[in-house]
Motif scaffolding. Structure first.
Motif, PDB file in Angstrom:
ATOM      1  N   ALA A  44       0.839  -1.199   0.000  1.00  0.00           N
ATOM      2  CA  ALA A  44       0.000   0.000   0.000  1.00  0.00           C
ATOM      3  C   ALA A  44       0.874   1.249   0.000  1.00  0.00           C
ATOM      4  O   ALA A  44       1.977   1.253   0.542  1.00  0.00           O
ATOM      5  N   ARG A  45       0.367   2.298  -0.621  1.00  0.00           N
ATOM      6  CA  ARG A  45       1.087   3.569  -0.653  1.00  0.00           C
ATOM      7  C   ARG A  45       1.151   4.127   0.758  1.00  0.00           C
ATOM      8  O   ARG A  45       0.155   4.125   1.481  1.00  0.00           O
ATOM      9  N   PRO A  46       2.329   4.610   1.171  1.00  0.00           N
ATOM     10  CA  PRO A  46       2.420   5.158   2.524  1.00  0.00           C
ATOM     11  C   PRO A  46       1.517   6.376   2.697  1.00  0.00           C
ATOM     12  O   PRO A  46       1.285   7.123   1.756  1.00  0.00           O
ATOM     13  N   SER A  47       1.018   6.556   3.893  1.00  0.00           N
ATOM     14  CA  SER A  47       0.149   7.696   4.192  1.00  0.00           C
ATOM     15  C   SER A  47       0.954   8.977   4.246  1.00  0.00           C
ATOM     16  O   SER A  47       2.077   8.986   4.731  1.00  0.00           O
ATOM     17  N   LEU A  48       0.382  10.053   3.741  1.00  0.00           N
ATOM     18  CA  LEU A  48       1.018  11.358   3.784  1.00  0.00           C
ATOM     19  C   LEU A  48       0.560  12.060   5.056  1.00  0.00           C
ATOM     20  O   LEU A  48      -0.629  12.221   5.303  1.00  0.00           O
ATOM     21  N   ARG A  49       1.502  12.450   5.886  1.00  0.00           N
ATOM     22  CA  ARG A  49       1.190  13.173   7.119  1.00  0.00           C
ATOM     23  C   ARG A  49       2.019  14.455   7.133  1.00  0.00           C
ATOM     24  O   ARG A  49       3.177  14.446   6.770  1.00  0.00           O
ATOM     25  N   ILE A  50       1.419  15.524   7.561  1.00  0.00           N
ATOM     26  CA  ILE A  50       2.085  16.820   7.583  1.00  0.00           C
ATOM     27  C   ILE A  50       2.361  17.207   9.029  1.00  0.00           C
ATOM     28  O   ILE A  50       1.423  17.411   9.813  1.00  0.00           O
ATOM     29  N   HIS A  55      -1.186  13.976  13.970  1.00  0.00           N
ATOM     30  CA  HIS A  55      -2.086  13.305  14.915  1.00  0.00           C
ATOM     31  C   HIS A  55      -3.515  13.208  14.390  1.00  0.00           C
ATOM     32  O   HIS A  55      -4.325  12.439  14.893  1.00  0.00           O
ATOM     33  N   LEU A  56      -3.831  13.968  13.335  1.00  0.00           N
ATOM     34  CA  LEU A  56      -5.166  13.930  12.750  1.00  0.00           C
ATOM     35  C   LEU A  56      -5.331  12.789  11.761  1.00  0.00           C
ATOM     36  O   LEU A  56      -6.419  12.551  11.269  1.00  0.00           O
ATOM     37  N   GLY A  57      -4.231  12.095  11.453  1.00  0.00           N
ATOM     38  CA  GLY A  57      -4.290  10.980  10.513  1.00  0.00           C
ATOM     39  C   GLY A  57      -3.826  11.396   9.134  1.00  0.00           C
ATOM     40  O   GLY A  57      -3.460  12.548   8.890  1.00  0.00           O
ATOM     41  N   PRO A  58      -3.829  10.455   8.190  1.00  0.00           N
ATOM     42  CA  PRO A  58      -3.346  10.740   6.849  1.00  0.00           C
ATOM     43  C   PRO A  58      -4.264  11.707   6.103  1.00  0.00           C
ATOM     44  O   PRO A  58      -5.472  11.729   6.329  1.00  0.00           O
ATOM     45  N   THR A  60      -6.075  13.066   2.663  1.00  0.00           N
ATOM     46  CA  THR A  60      -6.534  12.552   1.381  1.00  0.00           C
ATOM     47  C   THR A  60      -5.722  13.255   0.296  1.00  0.00           C
ATOM     48  O   THR A  60      -5.074  14.279   0.550  1.00  0.00           O
ATOM     49  N   ASP A  61      -5.756  12.744  -0.930  1.00  0.00           N
ATOM     50  CA  ASP A  61      -5.048  13.395  -2.034  1.00  0.00           C
ATOM     51  C   ASP A  61      -5.555  14.825  -2.233  1.00  0.00           C
ATOM     52  O   ASP A  61      -4.788  15.742  -2.483  1.00  0.00           O
ATOM     53  N   GLU A  62      -6.870  15.020  -2.090  1.00  0.00           N
ATOM     54  CA  GLU A  62      -7.451  16.350  -2.262  1.00  0.00           C
ATOM     55  C   GLU A  62      -6.948  17.316  -1.184  1.00  0.00           C
ATOM     56  O   GLU A  62      -6.578  18.449  -1.468  1.00  0.00           O
ATOM     57  N   GLU A  63      -6.909  16.862   0.064  1.00  0.00           N
ATOM     58  CA  GLU A  63      -6.422  17.704   1.156  1.00  0.00           C
ATOM     59  C   GLU A  63      -4.953  18.052   0.969  1.00  0.00           C
ATOM     60  O   GLU A  63      -4.545  19.189   1.200  1.00  0.00           O
TER      61      GLU A  63
END
Length: 79
Positions: A44-50, A55-58, A60-63
């Motif tokens: 699976a593609r790794p989650s993008l976190r900023i 802490h809010l979770g990954p 979405t591509d749109e976000e």
């Protein structure tokens, strides 16, 4: 568990083999009794976190796209 399948048989059942790989099975394709390829589920593609928002979770591509775009009413930077 590993499933061994002859290549001649695999052509007729590729969709079924792919579904088994998605369920965690490893499929070894062989020709004349010798392994030639392995089918596994793709990672699976790794989650993008900023940073501070992680802490809010990954995102979405749109976000992520909205977050990384400049504001429409801000002037362009001149470096």
């Amino acid at each position: 568990m590993t499933i061994h399948v002859d290549i001649a048989r695999s052509q007729a059942t590729l969709a079924e083999l792919a579904a088994q790989a998605e369920q965690g099975e490893e499929i070894v394709l062989s020709r004349d009794g010798h392994a030639v390829a392995v089918i596994r589920a793709a990672k699976a593609r790794p989650s993008l976190r900023i940073g501070a928002l992680a802490h809010l979770g990954p995102l979405t591509d749109e976000e992520a796209t909205l977050f990384l775009q400049p504001e429409a009413d801000s002037p362009a930077r001149q470096d």
